[in-house]
Design an enzyme around this catalytic site. Sequence first.
Site, PDB file in Angstrom:
ATOM      1  N   CYS A   1      36.005   1.023  19.009  1.00 45.09           N
ATOM      2  CA  CYS A   1      37.051   0.604  19.953  1.00 45.09           C
ATOM      3  C   CYS A   1      37.610   1.786  20.736  1.00 45.09           C
ATOM      4  O   CYS A   1      37.960   2.818  20.161  1.00 45.09           O
ATOM      5  CB  CYS A   1      38.151  -0.083  19.150  1.00 45.09           C
TER       6      CYS A   1
ATOM      7  N   CYS B   1      46.306   3.089  19.270  1.00 39.87           N
ATOM      8  CA  CYS B   1      46.249   2.312  18.034  1.00 39.87           C
ATOM      9  C   CYS B   1      45.923   3.244  16.873  1.00 39.87           C
ATOM     10  O   CYS B   1      45.132   4.174  17.015  1.00 39.87           O
ATOM     11  CB  CYS B   1      45.187   1.221  18.136  1.00 39.87           C
TER      12      CYS B   1
ATOM     13  N   CYS C   1      45.363 -11.560  28.274  1.00 42.01           N
ATOM     14  CA  CYS C   1      45.203 -10.741  27.069  1.00 42.01           C
ATOM     15  C   CYS C   1      46.232  -9.611  27.154  1.00 42.01           C
ATOM     16  O   CYS C   1      46.258  -8.849  28.115  1.00 42.01           O
ATOM     17  CB  CYS C   1      43.785 -10.203  27.012  1.00 42.01           C
TER      18      CYS C   1
ATOM     19  N   GLU D   1      47.094  -1.758  29.076  1.00 42.68           N
ATOM     20  CA  GLU D   1      46.267  -2.688  29.855  1.00 42.68           C
ATOM     21  C   GLU D   1      46.596  -4.151  29.545  1.00 42.68           C
ATOM     22  O   GLU D   1      47.019  -4.468  28.431  1.00 42.68           O
ATOM     23  CB  GLU D   1      44.793  -2.523  29.463  1.00 42.68           C
TER      24      GLU D   1
ATOM     25  N   CYS E   1      38.595  -3.566  25.108  1.00 46.76           N
ATOM     26  CA  CYS E   1      39.934  -3.083  24.837  1.00 46.76           C
ATOM     27  C   CYS E   1      40.072  -1.564  24.981  1.00 46.76           C
ATOM     28  O   CYS E   1      39.378  -0.795  24.338  1.00 46.76           O
ATOM     29  CB  CYS E   1      40.208  -3.571  23.417  1.00 46.76           C
TER      30      CYS E   1
ATOM     31  N   CYS F   1      39.352   1.583  14.508  1.00 44.61           N
ATOM     32  CA  CYS F   1      38.068   0.875  14.403  1.00 44.61           C
ATOM     33  C   CYS F   1      37.046   1.696  15.195  1.00 44.61           C
ATOM     34  O   CYS F   1      37.325   2.111  16.322  1.00 44.61           O
ATOM     35  CB  CYS F   1      38.176  -0.547  14.953  1.00 44.61           C
TER      36      CYS F   1
HETATM   37  S1  SF4 Z   1      40.045  -3.029  17.493  1.00 43.35           S
HETATM   38 FE1  SF4 Z   1      41.018  -1.233  18.471  1.00 43.35          FE
HETATM   39  S2  SF4 Z   1      43.071  -1.942  19.025  1.00 43.35           S
HETATM   40 FE2  SF4 Z   1      42.273  -3.429  17.532  1.00 43.35          FE
HETATM   41  S3  SF4 Z   1      42.987  -2.659  15.525  1.00 43.35           S
HETATM   42 FE3  SF4 Z   1      40.959  -1.747  15.848  1.00 43.35          FE
HETATM   43  S4  SF4 Z   1      41.359   0.273  16.813  1.00 43.35           S
HETATM   44 FE4  SF4 Z   1      43.232  -0.967  17.004  1.00 43.35          FE
END
Ligand code: SF4
Length: 327
Positions: A82, A75, A68, A47, A307, A79
């Site tokens: 996310c 990833c 962005c 994205e 995100c 987190c």
């Molecule tokens: S916020 Fe999402 S994209 Fe960013 S480092 Fe953490 S898990 Fe990865």
Amino acid sequence: MTNLPRAVRERLRNQFALQALELVRKQGSRDTTQKFLWRLSDHSLIESVLIPANPALYGEASDRHTLCVSTQVGCAYGCKFCASGLEGWKRDLEVEEIVEQVLAVERGSCDEGRVSGETGTRLVSNLVIMGMGEPLANYDNLLKALQILNAPWGGGIGARKITISTSGLAPQIRRLADELLQFRLAISLHGAMDETREKIMPINRRYPLRELTAACEYYQQKKGRMIKFEYILIAGVNDGLEQIKPLANLARRLNAKVNLIPYNKVEGLPWERPSEEVQEEFLKALEKAGITATLRREKGHDIDAACGQLRLKTEREFAGMGPTFER
Ligand code: SF4
């Protein structure tokens, strides 16, 4: 190019691609923030989000557009709040896949007549590297892409208009500090105490706040630049007033500005956005502590702007878990 021999054309077709991204889906919100979902040559989805300057924030209408940009497919950093990390890491983006997010958005805008291809006017004036993925985990490709986007012969976007955002990879922050280009640095902080941060960001176990702060100090000494803390306010997790003192101490120590972002709900995750009263109270308490802070009235709240959300939704639709869509 029929003036080339057929064999050469075949070879070119097999070995090179003119475009690395194919537009799968585009969503625009009322305030004209636009989200682009791209398909890569291996059918992975990523994205980018185009955010126009907000006259309410900057006082007057502006041509400024911030893009962005994503740096990885998925990833690995997990987190807890996310959408990008939900299904893990698949691969790093290649240099051209990072660069082309800017070019493809601009090409689309040329087609829509929003910018003139003839006069060479650029649409994207600023970049924030905070889309899908941890940018500093794809360090070499990111740096090469940013050098191209910054170069006068390339994108011509000033290094000071490029913000790299990291969840806190301390060694790579130090490495970035030793680079020649003066990029801006943003830290996805989301908690000013190890205890809070660890609950939602596993990276904090590898690089706890003490180590992260030391790396940020090094960056600041080398670059002389203000650092920004991104702080997503999540109800009942990090929005309590007990966070203010440690957050203010950290911000003061690093001369950092704090950007408060009310959480965007992600389907399948339990976290909630705090009420507006709680958001305002948190902002006021920080300001009272002498910290420069802003509260983002989240753009794109209605277009899955957090995100990784659009990608996740689309992949689930592909897998037959939801309705099919039209571009
Ligand atoms: S916020 Fe999402 S994209 Fe960013 S480092 Fe953490 S898990 Fe990865």
